[in-house]
Design a protein around this motif. Structure first.
Motif, PDB file in Angstrom:
ATOM      1  N   ASN A 407       0.904  -1.272  -0.019  1.00 32.56           N
ATOM      2  CA  ASN A 407      -0.178   0.089   0.128  1.00 32.56           C
ATOM      3  C   ASN A 407       0.811   1.165  -0.007  1.00 32.56           C
ATOM      4  OD1 ASN A 407      -2.535  -1.500   0.116  1.00 32.56           O
ATOM      5  ND2 ASN A 407      -2.314  -1.644   2.288  1.00 32.56           N
ATOM      6  N   ASN A 408       2.314   1.270  -0.252  1.00 32.86           N
ATOM      7  CA  ASN A 408       2.926   2.311   0.005  1.00 32.86           C
ATOM      8  C   ASN A 408       3.032   2.969   1.228  1.00 32.86           C
ATOM      9  OD1 ASN A 408       4.516   2.604  -2.674  1.00 32.86           O
ATOM     10  ND2 ASN A 408       2.699   2.907  -3.611  1.00 32.86           N
ATOM     11  N   ASN A 409       2.784   2.174   2.301  1.00 38.63           N
ATOM     12  CA  ASN A 409       2.276   2.654   3.575  1.00 38.63           C
ATOM     13  C   ASN A 409       3.519   2.238   4.460  1.00 38.63           C
ATOM     14  OD1 ASN A 409       1.103   3.656   5.639  1.00 38.63           O
ATOM     15  ND2 ASN A 409      -0.847   3.355   5.040  1.00 38.63           N
TER      16      ASN A 409
ATOM     17  N   GLN B  70      -1.920   4.527  -2.814  1.00 39.41           N
ATOM     18  CA  GLN B  70      -1.958   4.250  -1.388  1.00 39.41           C
ATOM     19  C   GLN B  70      -3.417   3.944  -1.088  1.00 39.41           C
ATOM     20  OE1 GLN B  70      -0.514   7.529   0.491  1.00 39.41           O
ATOM     21  NE2 GLN B  70       1.002   6.486   1.698  1.00 39.41           N
TER      22      GLN B  70
END
Lengths: 511, 325
Positions: A407-409, B70
């Motif tokens: 999640n690019n998190n 995201q």
């Protein structure tokens, strides 16, 4: 009409360009599958824009072979590193990793590859022959039936508890509880999120899986680093299984493939569910259940045949009705839309040529998968020669990168490490991790389908007994539970007792 | 309270950051890189818009677009980042989906961004809301469906794409306008919702035209009404709710927004480029092929559009939140 499409599709799929792109897709899929955190869905979505400039058939050939290859690729890291490359490979590591650690990495990978092929081919044939008829079946699975499937799935916790029912139930219940984190699907209220919006969508399943399995493994490797390295002689074992072994596992692979096709068919359940169901059935049918979890080849063949068979199964509703059977097929549908082909009932009629090319690609992609898979496998077994400490560090790095990539998190990285710690504690306390995974996989489905069913049934719980499918599934679930109780043994006497004996000897757990 | 002080901080930071960059990079130039934050997974509806628009926009603007996904909290993670943690240097923008952009923070006090903290650039598409039933359904017209709901309140089951989505709110809007009471069944997205209607599990699905169109064409689903101002050329025989005296216009819209404090030059340049994209017949053809209904509103128009929706949804949620929870 349709037979001519089958021929056109076959000819289309066999053009040199398409074969080349299929090989390319297979290579990419193997890599993506092998790396934890990179799922087939993600790879498909990221590759999708690149296929815009290609003719639709070529693009689909590449995407289909990537999807199939990623399903096999996931087992590589699961077997060699005890790190599931994809969520669908989590069940594979239960027996795959013990095989690898006793020096049979090549054999385990070979079994995984051949059963993946069996799964892929059976699902391809299913797609080619019965897709138009099976499509309508999908509509029989509404919230009520999905709830029954989830309940049946939950009973697998019993099988996976490995000797200690209490600890198994504890882990399963914890998994179910963790699946409740996030926004309530019927009210939109945030539950157990501690005000953190990163948890609003629930615990990211893949993140939890990576942490639970790979971090304890990295710690274990680091702990053993001072010990002696396994002897290289044991590593260069044969990859392609001998014919008798292949034949012995074939009924298992075929049964698992059917489970995979059916699970894939039902929207809302995919490879992660199918592989556990197949594992569970393989164990149920096995004569000696005590070897499961300690490196039984059947425990590798079942989930791997099932998760590859899901590919074809999930495409059935996609092709017959335009309902994506999984998130990965939803992306494939996106690939069609880009070329002006709207997903829907016209896929088999107006756009039959493109659709049948896709179907043939699923079937034919098994050829490059076998060849490249063999090559890739021989290469990847080298991991076993790398010093343990280096492997441990590599696993941690891959896990961090993988959990971030989803999640690019950054929050997910901490969450993964948290689950890693939990997995380590579980290991130390002798609590099996697999039941927790079942809880995490099915908890959300259970929650959503229960709420939807009760809304549709106007609050009447009797709705679960009105549907025949749900009635049968719930009856099987009830039987599975009863089977584990003293009552059942009392009634069925000897039969039950014989089954119970080997179970008692499985306390040791996997390494 | 907290959000205000944060907002202030964000403004100060934005202002401070704008200074050094001010002279150097106040506009897009060839080769500049723009990150597009997407609050949803690759392959979803937002991504579809990005794949359609960005190749054309990139040519017009001269900038290269890099998508960054995201997903999480129905977009709120990405939009919080856009509003709170993104430099207003024009190099990061986001795809903004309505009504989720507003309903996220209207429904959950933990989500603290608001549309006052972003710069709406342009809305591109709106997928109009529709009511669909399966071909075998006894309801031939929207009146028949509503009449059944009137005769037996709280028995008619209506599917939606999820709590907080456009279909969920349009169901409530219809309930308010007609005084009817439905059983609202939330699904995980538009697809499962119409599939349930097709299977007959639910009586009807409040859905979107672009998503259900192939099934409508094939005769599997029947559209009873469309939630637009006027009838649509794609389905000329289908009445609007307005014609039936129900003042509900709704749909799911997607466009682009930047963080608050983006320079006027950046904004104008972006909108001018988007104007040219929208006028491009090739783009329109591609959009039609992918069943996108263009609903172009740029700059202040987009802000007004968002503001109006914010007011509507806030009022609705105030009224229904106690029953919903």
């Amino acid at each position: 009409m349709e037979t001519s499409f089958i021929a056109i599709g076959f000819a289309n799929a066999l053009t040199p360009t398409n074969l080349m792109f299929m090989t390319l897709g297979t290579a990419l899929g193997l890599m993506v599958g092998a790396l934890p955190g990179l799922s087939a869905t993600m790879a498909l979505a990221l590759l999708l824009p690149l296929t815009f400039s290609l003719p639709p058939e070529t693009g689909l050939c590449m995407l289909a072979s990537l999807y199939l290859a990623a399903m096999y690729g996931g087992s590589i890291a699961a077997i060699l590193l005890r790190t599931p490359g994809t969520p669908a490979a989590a069940a594979t590591l239960l027996d795959g990793f013990p095989m690898a650690s006793r020096g049979e990495a090549g054999r385990a990978l070979g079994i995984s590859l051949t059963s993946s092929l069996v799964g892929g081919i059976i699902s391809g044939i299913a797609l080619l022959t019965i897709a138009p008829f099976l499509g309508k079946l999908v509509l029989l699975f509404g919230p009520v039936e999905l709830f029954a499937i989830a309940v049946l799935g939950i009973t697998m916790i019993g099988t996976l508890a490995k000797g200690s029912p209490m600890k198994g139930l504890l882990a399963g219940a914890l998994g179910l509880l963790l699946a409740m984190v996030g926004m309530d699907p019927t009210t939109g209220t945030a539950r157990f999120t501690a005000g953190n919006i990163n948890l609003f969508s629930g615990v990211p399943f893949t993140v939890a899986l990576i942490g639970l399995f790979s971090i304890p493994q990295a710690i274990a490797l680091a702990e053993q680093a001072r010990g002696k390295q396994p002897r290289p002689a044991q590593i260069s074992d044969r990859v392609i299984p001998r014919l008798p072994e292949f034949l012995r596992l074939l009924p298992n692979s075929m049964r698992s493939a059917v489970i995979g096709v059916v699970t894939g068919l039902i929207p809302g359940t995919g490879g992660d569910t199918a592989s556990w169901f197949a594992y569970n059935e393989a164990k149920r049918f096995a004569k000696d259940k005590s070897r499961f979890g300690k490196g039984d080849p059947a425990g590798v063949a079942a989930p791997e045949a099932a998760n590859n068979a899901v590919v074809g199964g999930a495409l059935v509703p996609t092709i017959a009705l335009g309902i994506p059977g999984s998130s990965a097929t939803a992306v494939l549908l996106g690939g069609l839309m880009v070329h002006g082909i709207l997903p829907g009932p016209t896929l088999l009629t107006d756009y039959g040529d493109v659709t049948y090319t896709l179907i043939w690609a699923i079937l034919l992609a098994n050829i490059p998968l076998f060849l490249l898979g063999l090559l890739f496998t021989r290469f990847s077994v080298i991991v076993m020669r790398v010093p343990r400490m280096a492997v441990a560090v590599a696993i941690v790095v891959m896990s961090i990168v993988g959990s971030f990539a989803i999640n690019n998190n950054l929050f997910d990285v901490w969450l993964m490490l948290g689950f890693g710690l939990l997995g380590y504690i579980f290991e130390r306390a002798g609590i099996p991790t697999a039941p927790m995974v079942i809880g995490l996989v099915l908890g959300m489905l259970l929650d959503v389908s229960l709420n939807q069913s009760l809304l549709i049934g106007r609050g009447n719980w009797g709705i679960f007994l009105e549907s025949k499918i749900s009635l049968v599934l719930l009856a099987i679930a009830a039987l599975s539970i009863l089977q584990a109780t003293p009552f059942f043994r009392l009634v069925f006497g000897r039969f039950g007792r014989r089954k119970a004996v080997p179970q008692a000897g499985t306390m040791a757990g996997d390494s | 309270m907290n959000s205000k002080s944060l907002k202030k901080k964000a403004l100060i930071i934005a202002a401070a950051l704008a200074l050094p960059f001010g002279a150097a990079a106040q506009q897009y130039s060839a080769g500049s890189e723009v990150t597009v934050l997407q609050g949803f997974s690759p392959g979803g509806g937002s991504d579809a818009l990005a794949q359609l628009v960005q190749p054309y926009l990139s040519k017009e603007l001269g900038a290269n677009f890099v998508n960054q996904y995201q997903p999480g909290a129905t977009g709120a993670i990405a939009w919080t980042r856009l509003a709170k943690q993104t430099r207003a240097d024009g190099r990061t923008i986001s795809i903004t989906n309505t009504p989720m952009l507003m309903t996220n923070y209207i429904m959950n006090p933990t989500i603290t961004y608001s549309i006052d903290e972003i710069t709406p650039l342009a809305n591109v598409v709106t997928d109009p809301g529709v009511i669909v039933v399966r071909a075998e359904s006894p309801y031939q017209t929207v009146e028949e469906l509503f009449e059944a709901a009137r005769a037996n309140p709280e028995t008619i089951t209506i599917g939606n794409s999820g709590v907080g989505g456009d279909d969920y709110f349009s169901t409530i809007m219809v309930e308010k306008a007609t005084g009817l009471k439905f059983i609202k069944v939330p699904f995980q997205g538009d697809g499962p919702s119409w599939a349930a209607a097709l299977a007959g599990t639910i009586d009807a699905s409040f859905n979107n035209l672009g998503i259900t169109f192939p099934q409508i064409q094939a005769g599997n689903l029947r559209v009873l009404a469309v939630f637009t101002e006027d009838r649509l050329p794609e389905i000329p025989d289908v009445p609007t709710l307005r014609e039936k005296g129900i003042d509900v216009v709704a749909g799911s819209s997607r466009g682009y927004s930047g963080p608050k404090g983006m320079s006027a030059e950046h904004v104008q340049q972006f909108i001018a480029a988007m104007d040219r994209v929208i006028a491009n017949p090739d783009f329109l053809r591609d959009a039609r092929e992918r069943a996108f209904v263009i609903d172009y509103r740029s700059g202040d128009d987009y802000m007004t559009f968002l503001k109006n929706q914010e007011v509507t949804f806030k009022a609705i949620w105030e009224e229904v939140k106690d029953q919903a929870q």
